[in-house]
Write an enzyme that holds these catalytic residues in place. Structure first.
Site, mmCIF file in Angstrom:
data_model
loop_
_atom_site.group_PDB
_atom_site.id
_atom_site.type_symbol
_atom_site.label_atom_id
_atom_site.label_comp_id
_atom_site.label_asym_id
_atom_site.label_seq_id
_atom_site.Cartn_x
_atom_site.Cartn_y
_atom_site.Cartn_z
ATOM 1 N N GLU A 157 39.598 -43.827 -14.988
ATOM 2 C CA GLU A 157 40.511 -44.929 -14.688
ATOM 3 C C GLU A 157 39.673 -45.984 -13.997
ATOM 4 O O GLU A 157 39.343 -45.866 -12.815
ATOM 5 C CB GLU A 157 41.649 -44.461 -13.764
ATOM 6 C CG GLU A 157 42.583 -43.449 -14.389
ATOM 7 C CD GLU A 157 43.312 -43.999 -15.599
ATOM 8 O OE1 GLU A 157 43.538 -45.211 -15.663
ATOM 9 O OE2 GLU A 157 43.634 -43.199 -16.495
ATOM 10 N N CYS A 189 43.803 -52.503 -9.053
ATOM 11 C CA CYS A 189 43.084 -52.442 -10.340
ATOM 12 C C CYS A 189 43.880 -53.113 -11.443
ATOM 13 O O CYS A 189 43.308 -53.785 -12.291
ATOM 14 C CB CYS A 189 42.754 -51.003 -10.697
ATOM 15 S SG CYS A 189 44.185 -49.931 -10.661
HETATM 16 P P1 NDP Z 1 33.566 -46.778 -6.707
HETATM 17 O O1 NDP Z 1 33.299 -46.729 -8.138
HETATM 18 O O2 NDP Z 1 32.549 -47.319 -5.807
HETATM 19 O O3 NDP Z 1 33.910 -45.325 -6.138
HETATM 20 C C1 NDP Z 1 34.910 -44.525 -6.670
HETATM 21 C C2 NDP Z 1 34.743 -43.112 -6.166
HETATM 22 O O4 NDP Z 1 33.550 -42.557 -6.718
HETATM 23 C C3 NDP Z 1 34.589 -43.003 -4.652
HETATM 24 O O5 NDP Z 1 35.236 -41.843 -4.205
HETATM 25 C C4 NDP Z 1 33.102 -42.910 -4.496
HETATM 26 O O6 NDP Z 1 32.718 -42.317 -3.276
HETATM 27 C C5 NDP Z 1 32.729 -42.027 -5.657
HETATM 28 N N1 NDP Z 1 31.333 -42.091 -6.074
HETATM 29 C C6 NDP Z 1 30.385 -43.010 -5.762
HETATM 30 N N2 NDP Z 1 29.211 -42.714 -6.365
HETATM 31 C C7 NDP Z 1 29.416 -41.584 -7.082
HETATM 32 C C8 NDP Z 1 28.590 -40.780 -7.943
HETATM 33 N N3 NDP Z 1 27.324 -41.088 -8.183
HETATM 34 N N4 NDP Z 1 29.152 -39.686 -8.507
HETATM 35 C C9 NDP Z 1 30.432 -39.359 -8.297
HETATM 36 N N5 NDP Z 1 31.258 -40.073 -7.478
HETATM 37 C C10 NDP Z 1 30.758 -41.183 -6.901
HETATM 38 O O7 NDP Z 1 34.937 -47.542 -6.590
HETATM 39 P P2 NDP Z 1 35.715 -47.924 -5.265
HETATM 40 O O8 NDP Z 1 36.083 -46.725 -4.527
HETATM 41 O O9 NDP Z 1 34.912 -48.939 -4.566
HETATM 42 O O10 NDP Z 1 37.064 -48.570 -5.886
HETATM 43 C C11 NDP Z 1 37.119 -49.829 -6.390
HETATM 44 C C12 NDP Z 1 37.077 -49.805 -7.898
HETATM 45 O O11 NDP Z 1 37.967 -48.856 -8.462
HETATM 46 C C13 NDP Z 1 37.513 -51.102 -8.500
HETATM 47 O O12 NDP Z 1 36.669 -51.463 -9.572
HETATM 48 C C14 NDP Z 1 38.915 -50.834 -9.010
HETATM 49 O O13 NDP Z 1 39.399 -51.667 -9.982
HETATM 50 C C15 NDP Z 1 38.802 -49.441 -9.464
HETATM 51 N N6 NDP Z 1 40.127 -48.818 -9.435
HETATM 52 C C16 NDP Z 1 40.758 -48.456 -10.588
HETATM 53 C C17 NDP Z 1 42.018 -47.927 -10.576
HETATM 54 C C18 NDP Z 1 42.706 -47.460 -11.826
HETATM 55 O O14 NDP Z 1 43.623 -46.677 -11.736
HETATM 56 N N7 NDP Z 1 42.298 -47.879 -13.007
HETATM 57 C C19 NDP Z 1 42.743 -47.754 -9.340
HETATM 58 C C20 NDP Z 1 41.997 -48.128 -8.195
HETATM 59 C C21 NDP Z 1 40.736 -48.642 -8.267
HETATM 60 P P3 NDP Z 1 32.497 -43.239 -1.975
HETATM 61 O O15 NDP Z 1 33.682 -44.155 -1.854
HETATM 62 O O16 NDP Z 1 32.483 -42.272 -0.908
HETATM 63 O O17 NDP Z 1 31.227 -43.993 -2.228
#
Ligand code: NDP
Length: 456
Positions: A210, A244
């Protein structure tokens, strides 16, 4: 053994117990968890507000929506997934054919910070309802919310650790992806999704993504402009634009463009807090790019974004190749561009690499529904924004950089299941072709029937 590995091990044995329960037994436990969340909504919303910086009422609304989905998943899993008969067809008329969607085992859920309850529970609730155990890695910005949800499970459904949280940064997410879980449900940015998918490729772990969006609103000349402006303001500026499937672009038919801009600008008020320290700089870069390429800042501008707070920005006539149009901003900014026709608006909407959702405003709501079919998005709302978010029976997910796979609804339950096809022979086939000593005459008769059935 690391903490993540130990947690996944515990989840494996919990999954055996949980997956072995009947749909009704799971349903009563899921509803006990739901009641616990609902009774403590004030406490949870306060925690979400504290961790994200959003107003407590917004946090409460998020919990309300999440609970609606949890309730639906709990009540509908048996109906959607349970074993049912399907037509066995002519060749296998002597068999009874049945289909059931069985649990995968352990699901790793990796969540974002912008809706730390609603968004991960879109995967967690449906994965649990489908009979899986879940290991949930919340964003490092909202760890206590993630832990709260897992603790609430342990209180409401004591015993086996069917839902557990592992806390930490991206490295913990990466470890969970490596851990050999049966599927990863990832919500976050496309950049991180690519890394997660690369790891999943190594271990052949299935993945649902997502991702983000660059959702457009299309405003036709006959639209109720007050309603469209209110919806654009809510979809664009609500939650400090960190939604999002929020509105990021608005395409307005030229004849009503000035009037729409005026109405929207009047609603573009209120300072908000952004959740992460990195995000304001990204938002400012998008606004600066739009302005430097000739876009007009109708409300606010680069100075609306400080290190910790943001005020709404309305940008007009922004070139379509500006990063304010092409990239997800995730801030309270709206690009509002005029178009010559709804068809042009559809074309610009579809030009994005993202395809999460869209909205269309028109008095001709049936016509608008037909326009929705032309959009390369996973969802669309007519005369509203985010209408689909509160409908648990509808699937949610995107195309392109917005991801693949679906959460929510029947598709969301099946996403966390494996289809198992079973046939049961009732009697020997009158024309048995599935044997080594097949009678050539029977084969000839079968071929004649085949030509009659398919070759005419
Ligand atoms: P990120 O992609 O930075 O992080 C998402 C999750 O992945 C976090 O829990 C993060 O941990 C984790 N993560 C980071 N690096 C890795 C890795 N190498 N392997 C596995 N997991 C990893 O997104 P954000 O949390 O900053 O959220 C914002 C983004 O999410 C926006 O682009 C938004 O549009 C999208 N989004 C989409 C939604 C949907 O339903 N389509 C809903 C909400 C958001 P940590 O935070 O601890 O770094």
């Amino acid at each position: 053994m690391t903490e993540v590995q130990a947690t996944v091990e515990k989840a494996r044995s919990a999954a055996r117990w949980w997956g072995g329960l009947s749909y009704n037994e799971r349903r009563s436990r899921l509803l006990a968890w739901k009641r616990h969340i609902a009774r403590h909504i004030g406490e949870l919303a306060a925690l979400v507000a504290e961790e994200t910086g959003k107003p407590q009422d917004d946090a409460a609304l998020e919990v309300m929506l999440a609970v609606e989905h949890l309730d639906w998943a709990a009540r509908n899993a048996g109906k959607v997934l349970g074993r049912h008969r399907v037509p066995s067809g002519m060749l296998a008329a002597n068999h009874v054919a049945t289909l059931e969607y069985l649990p995968l085992g352990v699901i790793g859920v990796i969540g974002p910070w912008n809706y730390p309850v609603y968004t991960p529970l879109g995967s967690v609730s449906y994965a649990l309802a489908a009979g899986n155990a879940v290991v949930f890695k919340p964003s490092e910005h909202t760890p206590r919310t993630g832990a709260w949800l897992a603790d609430a499970w342990a209180t409401a459904v004591p015993g086996e650790p069917v839902l557990q949280a592992v806390l930490g940064d991206g490295a913990v997410g990466a470890e969970l992806t490596w851990s050999g879980v049966d599927k990863i449900a990832f919500t976050g940015s496309a950049a991180t999704a690519r890394k997660v998918m690369a790891t999943c490729a190594e271990t052949l772990t299935p993945l649902v993504v997502e991702g983000g969006g660059k959702d457009a609103m299309i405003v036709a000349a006959d639209a109720d402009l007050d309603a469209a402006a209110r919806a654009a303001a809510f979809g664009g500026f609500g939650n400090a634009g960190q939604t999002c499937a929020g509105v990021e672009r608005v395409y307005v038919e030229r004849s009503v463009y000035p009037e729409f801009l005026g109405k929207l600008s009047a609603l573009a008020v209120g300072e908000q807090t952004m959740t992460t320290p990195e995000q304001p700089a990204i938002v400012r870069a998008h606004v600066e790019d739009a302005v430097s390429r000739g876009g007009r800042a109708v409300v606010g501008g680069p100075s609306s974004i400080t290190a910790s707070t943001v005020a709404p920005v309305v940008l007009a006539e922004v070139p379509e190749d500006s990063i304010a149009v092409t990239e997800e901003t995730f801030g309270p900014t709206l690009v509002v561009n005029p178009v010559d026709s709804v068809d042009e608006a559809v074309q610009l909407t579809n030009a994005s690499k993202y395809g999460l959702a869209a909205s269309i405003f028109s008095k001709d709501s049936h016509g608008a529904t037909r326009i929705a079919r032309k959009l390369r998005t996973g969802a669309a709302s007519v005369n509203a924004v985010l209408g689909f978010a509160g409908v648990p029976s509808l699937p949610f997910g995107g195309v392109g950089d917005s991801g693949f796979g679906r959460i929510h609804g029947a598709d969301g339950l099946r996403e966390f299941s494996r289809a198992q096809a079973v046939t049961r022979q009732r009697f020997a086939a009158p024309m048995d072709l599935m044997r080594l000593d097949r009678d050539p005459k029977v084969m000839q008769r079968a071929l004649r029937l085949f030509h009659f059935r398919h070759g005419r």
